[in-house]
Design a protein around this motif. Sequence first.
Motif, PDB file in Angstrom:
ATOM      1  N   GLY A 155      27.286  27.260 -66.396  1.00 32.37           N
ATOM      2  CA  GLY A 155      26.360  26.223 -65.979  1.00 32.37           C
ATOM      3  C   GLY A 155      26.284  25.113 -67.004  1.00 32.37           C
ATOM      4  N   LEU A 156      25.340  24.230 -66.827  1.00 32.36           N
ATOM      5  CA  LEU A 156      25.137  23.156 -67.793  1.00 32.36           C
ATOM      6  C   LEU A 156      24.811  23.753 -69.157  1.00 32.36           C
ATOM      7  CD1 LEU A 156      23.004  20.562 -65.773  1.00 32.36           C
ATOM      8  CD2 LEU A 156      25.492  20.655 -66.069  1.00 32.36           C
ATOM      9  N   ASN A 157      25.312  23.120 -70.218  1.00 25.10           N
ATOM     10  CA  ASN A 157      25.029  23.540 -71.605  1.00 25.10           C
ATOM     11  C   ASN A 157      25.449  24.988 -71.859  1.00 25.10           C
ATOM     12  OD1 ASN A 157      23.571  21.011 -72.154  1.00 25.10           O
ATOM     13  ND2 ASN A 157      21.983  21.876 -70.853  1.00 25.10           N
ATOM     14  N   SER A 158      26.576  25.423 -71.293  1.00 33.78           N
ATOM     15  CA  SER A 158      26.869  26.855 -71.277  1.00 33.78           C
ATOM     16  C   SER A 158      27.051  27.457 -72.665  1.00 33.78           C
ATOM     17  CB  SER A 158      28.081  27.146 -70.393  1.00 33.78           C
ATOM     18  OG  SER A 158      29.216  26.422 -70.801  1.00 33.78           O
TER      19      SER A 158
ATOM     20  N   LYS B 206      28.324  27.129 -61.645  1.00 38.15           N
ATOM     21  CA  LYS B 206      26.980  27.470 -61.185  1.00 38.15           C
ATOM     22  C   LYS B 206      26.059  26.251 -61.103  1.00 38.15           C
ATOM     23  CE  LYS B 206      28.524  31.626 -61.419  1.00 38.15           C
ATOM     24  NZ  LYS B 206      29.202  32.164 -60.231  1.00 38.15           N
ATOM     25  N   HIS B 207      26.625  25.063 -61.315  1.00 36.10           N
ATOM     26  CA  HIS B 207      25.807  23.851 -61.250  1.00 36.10           C
ATOM     27  C   HIS B 207      26.664  22.706 -60.716  1.00 36.10           C
ATOM     28  CE1 HIS B 207      23.026  20.636 -62.409  1.00 36.10           C
ATOM     29  NE2 HIS B 207      22.114  21.561 -62.479  1.00 36.10           N
TER      30      HIS B 207
ATOM     31  N   PRO C 237      17.340  24.882 -61.761  1.00 38.37           N
ATOM     32  CA  PRO C 237      18.757  25.117 -62.087  1.00 38.37           C
ATOM     33  C   PRO C 237      19.241  24.205 -63.207  1.00 38.37           C
ATOM     34  CG  PRO C 237      18.451  25.027 -59.709  1.00 38.37           C
ATOM     35  CD  PRO C 237      17.144  24.625 -60.319  1.00 38.37           C
ATOM     36  N   GLY C 238      19.994  24.792 -64.123  1.00 34.81           N
ATOM     37  CA  GLY C 238      20.611  24.020 -65.193  1.00 34.81           C
ATOM     38  C   GLY C 238      19.735  23.761 -66.390  1.00 34.81           C
ATOM     39  N   THR C 239      18.564  24.416 -66.476  1.00 38.38           N
ATOM     40  CA  THR C 239      17.625  24.126 -67.571  1.00 38.38           C
ATOM     41  C   THR C 239      17.413  25.322 -68.489  1.00 38.38           C
ATOM     42  OG1 THR C 239      15.702  24.710 -66.209  1.00 38.38           O
ATOM     43  CG2 THR C 239      16.414  22.397 -66.191  1.00 38.38           C
ATOM     44  N   ASP C 240      18.344  26.251 -68.510  1.00 37.92           N
ATOM     45  CA  ASP C 240      18.189  27.445 -69.341  1.00 37.92           C
ATOM     46  C   ASP C 240      18.029  27.082 -70.815  1.00 37.92           C
ATOM     47  OD1 ASP C 240      19.126  29.751 -67.281  1.00 37.92           O
ATOM     48  OD2 ASP C 240      20.362  27.966 -67.042  1.00 37.92           O
ATOM     49  N   ALA C 241      18.762  26.085 -71.284  1.00 36.73           N
ATOM     50  CA  ALA C 241      18.672  25.708 -72.694  1.00 36.73           C
ATOM     51  C   ALA C 241      17.276  25.212 -73.046  1.00 36.73           C
ATOM     52  CB  ALA C 241      19.717  24.639 -73.023  1.00 36.73           C
TER      53      ALA C 241
END
Length: 782
Positions: free
Chosen positions: A309-312, A756-757, A227-231
């Motif tokens: 989420g993070l870095n959206s 979402k995070h 979670p939170g690592t899409d970037a």
Amino acid sequence: MSAAAPLTWHKSACNLCYINCGVELGVSGDDAGQRIVKVRGDADNPRSQGYLCNKAQAIPSYVHHRDRLTTPLRRRADGSHEAIDWDTAIREIAERLGAVVSRHGGQCVAAFGGGGQGNHAGGSFAFSFLRALGSRTVFNALSQEKTGDFWLNGHIFGSQMCHTAEDIHHCDLLLVLGANPRLAHGFTNARDQLNGLRKDPQRKLIVVDPRRTETADAADLHIALRPGTDAFLLGALLAELMRRNAFDEAFLAAHAVGADEVKAVLAEVPVAEWLAAADVGADDFAQLVHLVLDAKAMVVRVELGIQQGLNSTLNSYLEKLLYLMTGHFSRPGTHGLHSWLAPLWGNTPGARHFATQAEVICGLLSPNVFPDAVLSEHPDRLRVLWVDSANPVNTAADTARVLQAMAALDLMVVVDVAYTETAAQADYVLPASSTYEKCEFTLFNFELPTNYFHVRAPVLPPLPGTLPEPEIYGRLGRAMGLMPDEAVLDALREAARDPARFGAAFADAAAADRNVGKLGSQVLYETLGRTLPDGTAAAAPLWQACHRLARTRPQAVRQALQAGADVDAADALPDDGPALGERLFRTVVGARSGAAFSVHTSSWDFIEHADRKLHLAVPQMLDWLRTLDPKSAGPDPAWPFVLSAGQRRLNNANQILRDPGTRTSDPDGALYIHPDDLTALGVADRGAVMVETARARMVVRAKATDSMRRGHVALPHGYGQRHPAADGIRQVVGPPINWLTDGAARDRVADTPHHKHVPVRLHAAPADAVLNTVLPAPAVAH
């Protein structure tokens, strides 16, 4: 035994998600007691063509439930509400609102909402009224979800009103990021399209999501990243594609600028290190790269999983680079820019809110900014909140701070169909008719190449004691002296009998009386609206939109009208702008199943940059990408779990669906958690768990499911409402999750929340714990 009353069927649209599929509603009863009792798909709807998902069966619960408002309410000194009549409510609101505006100016008034799902016609009247007062501050659901994406559109395409759509129907690769279209939809006939992908060996589906969603179950490849690592994953994928020479250099040379700056940053990406941060294995990554390389027409479908989420905003930038750098744009089966009939938002590049200096994107402010704007020491802080078809007490982050800000207001008014949690805080509550008791239309028209609009006639008579929004705002406008003289309106009513005369008459009236322009929606409703069929007067403001589109894109309009007409009528289509605009207006307003309003196959003439090219290098995003730190990707030991707050499930929809009887499969809104994590907590399946964040603690039901990654948990959205039980006592139904979320945890560009995070701790709940009880966070973190 008397025979059952026969059903009458009425064409309308579903209001439970923004796709708004066409439906037919079966109504039973007489004028004294009509009810919607059955729902079926509308085969005549040119867009959805009879498609219907399970959620539409809950439409009757939106209209017929115990929480409908039937009289205006006024807040007592003790915080409770008393019923008052409409004349008293309008007079007192006008007096109090007028006094605040006279003292502090219209900029102290903010709007929240302006239309719920499938309930948008009233928004134009609300905004028209508030802008006439001098108000320009707007918070709504879009600005809690999508403004980072819109901000990027402004940089890449030249305007924040340039908005991309996806031709999923013709793609051979669908890459889904942070979305679950099998349950949440997001594109037309989603389940049918997903089934078509699954059955066609030449088409592939990839899902990138920490959870094995219902969509992921049918995917050719599911990447369950951390979670939170899409970037990190998207950056690694772009870097690897560049190293494989997979960027479409001919496309970039012809249609883009800034590609070299993007490549220079991607060249610095340590692919292996970023994949380790995302916890994505080499085999899965290799398959991902292979499928993207092999795609002839790729669509990247995203939703709130990466946008909240993070870095959206960075996630949205990388997602756009993925399909633009590879040339999957403005051709069948890829992405494109869609046309508008009535745009949902504006273009405000570089604008800042006067009291908070938060960036105003598309004319909107994130709800995260609302408490700051009220509790500020700035002399122009917000003092009045006007809420129209919205429930920020339940939907905005950090409920405690939202309530603190509301308590500091000079005045709060709510216009809604139900006694919501926000209505319970208001000084005045005005009961609106439901979306099926009045004329309505839906502004989420994002299709390409053919784009559709659906004006819906009333299906039921208004619930006694309620009023449609145009009537509410018309009464308020008159009480505050904003409406034009009746003689002006009477002249326009006379002119409206002849469509050829009305345009000039309206222009002349607006030039002579500024109030005609300020309250244009209301004026059109009360004049032109009287000539419209089937009770669709509230669609009168579309007259301006139809004429504007016919004037600026006549060929797209002619193609749409020709496709929807018989041969003789198509041959007679007018050439000139005014006549074509009038034909479009009458077609859109008169089509009970919806109508096409434009057809276009190229996106290049929608780009607003002077050079008509994609501007790919966005300095803020490239700087953000350079500074991504893979060491930040792991969980915080103090908060070992990540909560996705607001998950889509089978029987949840949105805050307007208030009848808990529709959620029989998940009545408690359970916390989804991996079985091993639940066992480690010493809690049995369906047991109670204490969820703790930096803002609050809450006791919830837990449900073990191996669809979750370890360390990742989820609570659904659309719960947490206080609803009257059979005995009339109001009870909280499911978890009110935004007591747990933190308004300060927000995107650095768009201020959108990290719903979402959410970092959390979990504990076994005490034996005497009451579900969905909110408790303060501990004074000292342990």
